[in-house]
Scaffold this motif. Structure first.
Motif, PDB file in Angstrom:
ATOM      1  N   ALA A 162      39.286  37.783  22.623  1.00 29.16           N
ATOM      2  CA  ALA A 162      38.301  37.271  21.671  1.00 29.16           C
ATOM      3  C   ALA A 162      38.936  36.942  20.329  1.00 29.16           C
ATOM      4  O   ALA A 162      38.375  36.187  19.531  1.00 29.16           O
ATOM      5  N   ALA A 163      40.140  37.499  20.083  1.00 27.47           N
ATOM      6  CA  ALA A 163      40.831  37.247  18.811  1.00 27.47           C
ATOM      7  C   ALA A 163      41.832  36.090  18.905  1.00 27.47           C
ATOM      8  O   ALA A 163      42.586  35.857  17.983  1.00 27.47           O
ATOM      9  N   GLN A 164      41.826  35.361  20.035  1.00 27.31           N
ATOM     10  CA  GLN A 164      42.784  34.262  20.206  1.00 27.31           C
ATOM     11  C   GLN A 164      42.618  33.165  19.156  1.00 27.31           C
ATOM     12  O   GLN A 164      43.585  32.536  18.741  1.00 27.31           O
ATOM     13  N   THR A 165      41.384  32.896  18.776  1.00 28.39           N
ATOM     14  CA  THR A 165      41.108  31.796  17.851  1.00 28.39           C
ATOM     15  C   THR A 165      40.279  32.304  16.677  1.00 28.39           C
ATOM     16  O   THR A 165      39.619  33.349  16.759  1.00 28.39           O
ATOM     17  N   VAL A 166      40.350  31.567  15.587  1.00 24.43           N
ATOM     18  CA  VAL A 166      39.503  31.859  14.430  1.00 24.43           C
ATOM     19  C   VAL A 166      38.711  30.607  14.086  1.00 24.43           C
ATOM     20  O   VAL A 166      39.193  29.477  14.257  1.00 24.43           O
ATOM     21  N   LYS A 167      37.511  30.822  13.593  1.00 27.56           N
ATOM     22  CA  LYS A 167      36.616  29.703  13.287  1.00 27.56           C
ATOM     23  C   LYS A 167      37.109  28.918  12.067  1.00 27.56           C
ATOM     24  O   LYS A 167      37.881  29.438  11.258  1.00 27.56           O
ATOM     25  N   PRO A 168      36.703  27.676  11.943  1.00 27.28           N
ATOM     26  CA  PRO A 168      37.084  26.910  10.749  1.00 27.28           C
ATOM     27  C   PRO A 168      36.444  27.486   9.503  1.00 27.28           C
ATOM     28  O   PRO A 168      35.378  28.115   9.563  1.00 27.28           O
ATOM     29  N   GLU A 169      37.118  27.308   8.390  1.00 28.37           N
ATOM     30  CA  GLU A 169      36.515  27.655   7.109  1.00 28.37           C
ATOM     31  C   GLU A 169      35.535  26.561   6.702  1.00 28.37           C
ATOM     32  O   GLU A 169      35.828  25.367   6.829  1.00 28.37           O
ATOM     33  N   TYR A 176      47.562  39.445  12.514  1.00 28.31           N
ATOM     34  CA  TYR A 176      46.864  38.395  13.234  1.00 28.31           C
ATOM     35  C   TYR A 176      45.711  37.925  12.355  1.00 28.31           C
ATOM     36  O   TYR A 176      45.460  38.469  11.273  1.00 28.31           O
ATOM     37  N   LEU A 177      45.030  36.884  12.784  1.00 30.50           N
ATOM     38  CA  LEU A 177      44.016  36.238  11.960  1.00 30.50           C
ATOM     39  C   LEU A 177      42.624  36.708  12.346  1.00 30.50           C
ATOM     40  O   LEU A 177      42.338  36.968  13.511  1.00 30.50           O
ATOM     41  N   ALA A 178      41.758  36.779  11.351  1.00 30.29           N
ATOM     42  CA  ALA A 178      40.352  37.075  11.585  1.00 30.29           C
ATOM     43  C   ALA A 178      39.548  36.377  10.495  1.00 30.29           C
ATOM     44  O   ALA A 178      40.086  35.996   9.453  1.00 30.29           O
ATOM     45  N   ASN A 179      38.257  36.208  10.745  1.00 27.30           N
ATOM     46  CA  ASN A 179      37.401  35.542   9.768  1.00 27.30           C
ATOM     47  C   ASN A 179      36.692  36.556   8.890  1.00 27.30           C
ATOM     48  O   ASN A 179      36.025  37.466   9.394  1.00 27.30           O
ATOM     49  N   ALA A 180      36.846  36.419   7.588  1.00 24.86           N
ATOM     50  CA  ALA A 180      36.026  37.163   6.639  1.00 24.86           C
ATOM     51  C   ALA A 180      34.727  36.391   6.444  1.00 24.86           C
ATOM     52  O   ALA A 180      34.716  35.152   6.453  1.00 24.86           O
ATOM     53  N   GLY A 181      33.633  37.114   6.250  1.00 29.26           N
ATOM     54  CA  GLY A 181      32.328  36.465   6.192  1.00 29.26           C
ATOM     55  C   GLY A 181      32.201  35.440   5.087  1.00 29.26           C
ATOM     56  O   GLY A 181      31.818  34.289   5.313  1.00 29.26           O
ATOM     57  N   LEU A 182      32.537  35.850   3.852  1.00 31.23           N
ATOM     58  CA  LEU A 182      32.349  34.954   2.713  1.00 31.23           C
ATOM     59  C   LEU A 182      33.314  35.336   1.601  1.00 31.23           C
ATOM     60  O   LEU A 182      33.450  36.512   1.255  1.00 31.23           O
ATOM     61  N   VAL A 183      33.979  34.330   1.063  1.00 22.97           N
ATOM     62  CA  VAL A 183      34.877  34.487  -0.073  1.00 22.97           C
ATOM     63  C   VAL A 183      34.414  33.550  -1.171  1.00 22.97           C
ATOM     64  O   VAL A 183      33.923  32.446  -0.903  1.00 22.97           O
ATOM     65  N   ARG A 184      34.567  33.976  -2.412  1.00 22.90           N
ATOM     66  CA  ARG A 184      34.167  33.135  -3.539  1.00 22.90           C
ATOM     67  C   ARG A 184      35.265  33.100  -4.581  1.00 22.90           C
ATOM     68  O   ARG A 184      35.870  34.129  -4.917  1.00 22.90           O
ATOM     69  N   SER A 185      35.526  31.906  -5.076  1.00 20.52           N
ATOM     70  CA  SER A 185      36.413  31.746  -6.230  1.00 20.52           C
ATOM     71  C   SER A 185      35.669  30.928  -7.268  1.00 20.52           C
ATOM     72  O   SER A 185      35.142  29.853  -6.974  1.00 20.52           O
ATOM     73  N   ARG A 186      35.616  31.451  -8.473  1.00 20.33           N
ATOM     74  CA  ARG A 186      34.958  30.723  -9.554  1.00 20.33           C
ATOM     75  C   ARG A 186      35.765  30.928 -10.823  1.00 20.33           C
ATOM     76  O   ARG A 186      36.504  31.914 -10.949  1.00 20.33           O
ATOM     77  N   GLY A 187      35.652  29.995 -11.745  1.00 22.10           N
ATOM     78  CA  GLY A 187      36.448  30.181 -12.951  1.00 22.10           C
ATOM     79  C   GLY A 187      36.338  29.034 -13.924  1.00 22.10           C
ATOM     80  O   GLY A 187      35.572  28.069 -13.745  1.00 22.10           O
ATOM     81  N   ILE A 206      33.596  30.037   0.358  1.00 24.63           N
ATOM     82  CA  ILE A 206      34.228  29.771   1.653  1.00 24.63           C
ATOM     83  C   ILE A 206      33.632  30.723   2.676  1.00 24.63           C
ATOM     84  O   ILE A 206      33.777  31.946   2.566  1.00 24.63           O
ATOM     85  N   PHE A 207      32.954  30.153   3.657  1.00 25.44           N
ATOM     86  CA  PHE A 207      32.402  30.935   4.753  1.00 25.44           C
ATOM     87  C   PHE A 207      33.417  30.976   5.890  1.00 25.44           C
ATOM     88  O   PHE A 207      34.101  29.995   6.165  1.00 25.44           O
ATOM     89  N   ASP A 208      33.503  32.118   6.551  1.00 25.39           N
ATOM     90  CA  ASP A 208      34.478  32.328   7.637  1.00 25.39           C
ATOM     91  C   ASP A 208      35.908  32.127   7.139  1.00 25.39           C
ATOM     92  O   ASP A 208      36.741  31.482   7.797  1.00 25.39           O
ATOM     93  N   TYR A 209      36.207  32.686   6.000  1.00 28.97           N
ATOM     94  CA  TYR A 209      37.541  32.616   5.404  1.00 28.97           C
ATOM     95  C   TYR A 209      38.575  33.188   6.374  1.00 28.97           C
ATOM     96  O   TYR A 209      38.387  34.265   6.949  1.00 28.97           O
TER      97      TYR A 209
END
Length: 781
Positions: free
Chosen positions: A530-537, A584-595, A566-569
């Motif tokens: 199940a960890a073979q692929t990661v979803k697009p950001e 290995y790679l995994a998707n984080a739910g949500l990342v935010r950068s602001r500035g 960024i969803f699915d970071y």
């Protein structure tokens, strides 16, 4: 010319939107650095560019494991995984470089560098979700010319650059040839190998042939080759921090068991005793054909390119002078073919347009080798186990990896600019993208006796069980095919001829990825497929900008405010095995950068120029509930249902299987960053020639940043400020001779920190350059 991070001239022409425009009128956050500024500030590669660009981050443990981020976004922090794309596009003479590693060459014969911030997918061939770095070399000239630049400094530093250009056939055929050589003794001394390490040894050659085929058709053929073979790259002891591993299995006790001590516990003594000869050999090159056809109302552009990158490394991945891991070498051969075709309107129209097609194909082949040494059993196995006292259990245990990636990408993109009035325009853009990745990964494990190790079903006997817990075989074949649609819209308002405002919204994607560094294993030692692929950001980006000039254009102040979700970071995570070198790679739910960002330049008199750029960047994981834990919450027995994890840093405790790091900072990005400088010159006449004596200063500052995917108290890099000075004499563009000192106050700082595998508590790092000084002579003929 000498354009700094910001420029006081409104006439600087850029091609960020694939047409020639003055930089102040382009509704994009963009900075431009000219070739003279690059030379005078010693900015001869992407790494050094960060001292002039506060919103650019670059971190590297060796050329392959390098990443360039803008505003904290672009590539996950940690060891490179070949199966994902980079979010910051690197373009050299309009050719996309698929890996930042293949752009770790020295800048040679460079005309200018444009750094664009924010998504650029509707203007550029490859989708870039965080920004783009455009490197433009000097074009062939029909007027004969030559340039020579020689630099010498301490640490036996030498850099020589030369170029020559001129016509082969008057007004029809011109050629340009350029070359560069850089050598420097390493700044780290290895007491065991009696060798200075982290040296530089680069050589490159570039050729261009320009043919005015017809009055409307230009063809430019490019070819380049770069070879690097330094004694590089080492990381070594910085400090220790307590983990939840039993105390007898943490670094101090393990080192004591061998009677081992590092040469110095002060990393800025710059000594190590690593017992593996480092290797960072690479060959980079390729060829491209740029064709431009003037159709009158529009220009048709074609960019065809083939590139290669060959990487031959070796690293000491236990980071100490004990033979724990004696070989860590993942050779890589990458090839890429790109074809881009664009048509862009010329002149001022009610509606300007750009449309393009892009095709990209890449192959990546890796042959990996990891060998455990005579100290591995005692260092990695539980000391209460009888196997820990038998060196032969792990000595010679070898992992041989073969992996292959076939990566295909195709896109159609376009952008319209509708001039509602002379002052107001709206510019929508659209991109359709297709990605296909076909890969395979196989890791074969052999014992020191040469037997092939089988780990499924999980062995019950002690020796193979311990061997499988260290290195386990696995095989899998990830595949993916994805379409996506993205777009953006920018509204621009020329409030006055010298005040321009813009607002942008972009919906962008970074391609789905495949894991090509091994997968976590289940209880039966099978890879978790199940960890073979990661979803697009999926990226939502908002930006407001204001570009202003005043005081007869002697002052420029540009401001930008941005918010990016960024969803699915795509994040890099690690499992708990000791010898797993690659996450290995995994998707984080949500990342935010602001500035907020500010770029300014001032020229109060003809003799004095000043610049200052600053960035406030708030980059966080908004939602990442199953992230890897930091070292202080790792190494103990994994909690079972109903159990409570132990306190951080308390040996022998229970460790959580994963950690919720929502709300914590992204790695590699400082909250505050700035670059600033000044140059003052006086007229002088030397040897009958009029020129200028000048004194220049360039400074940069970065506040502390996290150097671990999950923030840890042990892996924050402290903030630091660097100061560079130069004193010289120049006559226009023909002669420039100056003395320089960089990191003038010998500031001790780290470029990156990392942890030793296995939760031993050892923190290792790579220090930045100490104070360097020397002189440069450049002459144009």
């Amino acid at each position: 010319g000498r354009l700094g991070p910001a420029t006081a001239s409104g006439d600087v022409v850029v091609t960020a939107r694939r047409r020639s425009e003055t930089v102040q009128k382009v509704p994009i956050a963009i900075s431009v650095i000219g070739g003279t500024a690059l030379a005078e500030t010693g900015t001869y590669n992407v790494n050094r560019l960060t001292q002039l660009q506060p919103t650019l981050q670059f971190y590297s443990t060796n050329p392959r494991n390098s990443a360039a981020n803008i505003r904290g976004l672009g590539a996950p922090f940690g060891l490179t995984n070949d199966g994902i794309e980079q979010g910051v596009g690197i373009y050299v003479d309009q050719v996309y470089y698929a890996r930042i590693a293949s752009a770790t060459f020295d800048f040679t014969d460079t005309d200018r560098i444009e750094v664009l911030r924010g998504p650029q997918g509707t203007l550029y061939g490859k989708n870039t979700t965080a920004g783009a770095i455009n490197v433009y070399t000097r074009a062939p000239s029909f007027t004969p010319e030559a340039r020579v630049e020689l630099t010498g400094g301490n640490y036996d530093f030498f850099q020589g650059k030369a170029s020559v250009s001129g016509p082969l056939v008057d007004d029809q055929l011109a050629i340009r040839l350029s070359t560069s050589v850089t050598t420097r003794r390493g700044t780290i001394y290895n007491t065991r190998l009696d060798q200075h390490q982290n040296s530089q040894d680069n050589a490159s050659f570039r050729g261009q042939l320009l043919w005015h085929a017809t009055p409307t058709l230009d063809l430019t053929l490019y070819g380049d080759y770069n070879h690097q073979n330094p004694n590089c790259c080492v990381q070594y002891y910085v400090r220790t921090g307590a983990t939840q591993r039993p105390l007898s299995r943490q670094y101090a006790a393990l080192a004591a068991a061998f009677g081992y001590q590092v040469p110095s516990t002060n990393p800025f003594d710059r000594v190590t005793d690593l017992d593996t000869v480092p290797l960072a050999k690479q060959a980079i090159g390729g060829t491209s054909l740029l064709a431009t056809l003037d159709l009158g109302g529009a220009t048709l552009t074609s960019v065809t390119a083939w590139r290669f990158w060959d990487w031959v490394p070796n690293s000491d991945r236990d980071y100490i002078g004990l033979p724990v891991t004696t070989v860590s070498a993942n050779r890589s051969q990458q090839r890429q073919v790109t074809q881009e075709v664009r048509i862009a309107s010329n002149g001022d129209r009610k509606i300007d347009y750009l449309a393009g097609l892009f095709y990209f194909y890449q192959t990546v082949n890796v042959e990996g080798l990891q060998v455990q040494g005579a100290a591995a059993s005692r260092y990695t196995l539980n000391p209460t186990s009888a196997d820990a006292n038998i060196p032969a259990v792990l000595n010679g245990l070898t992992q041989t990896v073969t992996s292959h990636l076939g990566n295909t990408s195709a896109a159609a993109f376009g952008k319209l600019t509708w001039h509602l009035t002379d002052a107001i325009s709206i510019a929508p853009g659209l991109r359709v993208n297709y990605d296909e990745k076909n890969a395979n990964y196989a890791a074969v494990i052999t014992t020191g006796a040469g037997a092939v190790l089988s780990c499924t079903p999980a062995p019950t006997a002690a020796i193979p069980r311990d061997q499988c817990a260290t290195l386990a075989p696995q095989r899998y074949d990830p595949r993916l095919k994805k379409w996506n649609l993205s777009g953006d819209v920018t509204a621009a308002w020329a409030i006055t001829p010298d005040v321009n405002a813009y607002a942008t919204y972009a919906r962008s994607y970074k391609s789905a990825g495949v894991n090509l560094s091994g997968l976590p294993l289940d209880a039966a030692n099978n890879p978790i497929l199940a960890a073979q692929t990661v979803k697009p950001e999926k990226v939502n980006h908002y930006e407001l900008g204001l570009k202003t000039q005043f005081a007869q254009r002697r002052a420029t102040v540009n401001l930008a405010a941005f918010w990016t979700d960024i969803f699915d970071y795509q994040a890099t995570v690690n499992n708990s095995q000791y010898a797993v070198l690659r996450g290995y790679l995994a998707n984080a739910g949500l990342v935010r950068s602001r500035g907020l960002e500010a770029d300014s330049a001032f020229r109060p008199t003809t003799r004095l120029s000043l610049y200052a750029s600053g960035a406030y960047t708030d980059a966080k994981y908004v939602r990442f509930v199953d992230a890897p834990c930091p070292p202080e919450l790792s190494g103990g027995t994994t909690v079972a249902a109903g159990q409570t994890p132990g306190a951080a840093g308390v040996p022998g405790g229970l460790s959580p299987a994963n950690c919720n790091i929502s709300g914590q900072v992204l790695p590699g990005v400082s909250k505050w960053a700035a670059s600033y400088g000044a140059e003052y010159d006086l007229p002088a006449r030397i040897a009958g020639t009029d020129g200028q004596l000048y004194l220049g200063y360039d400074g940069s500052y970065r506040s502390r940043f996290s150097s671990n995917p999950s923030p840890s108290a042990y892996t924050y890099v402290r903030g630091y400020a660097l100061s560079n000075f130069r004193l010289g004499y120049k006559t226009g563009r023909s002669l420039n001779v100056f003395a320089w000192v960089r990191n003038a106050f010998d500031r001790n700082y780290f470029e990156v920190l990392a942890t030793q595998s296995g939760s031993t508590g050892l923190i290792v790092g790579q220090p930045g350059d100490p104070r360097t000084y020397g002189g440069t002579l450049s002459k144009a003929f």
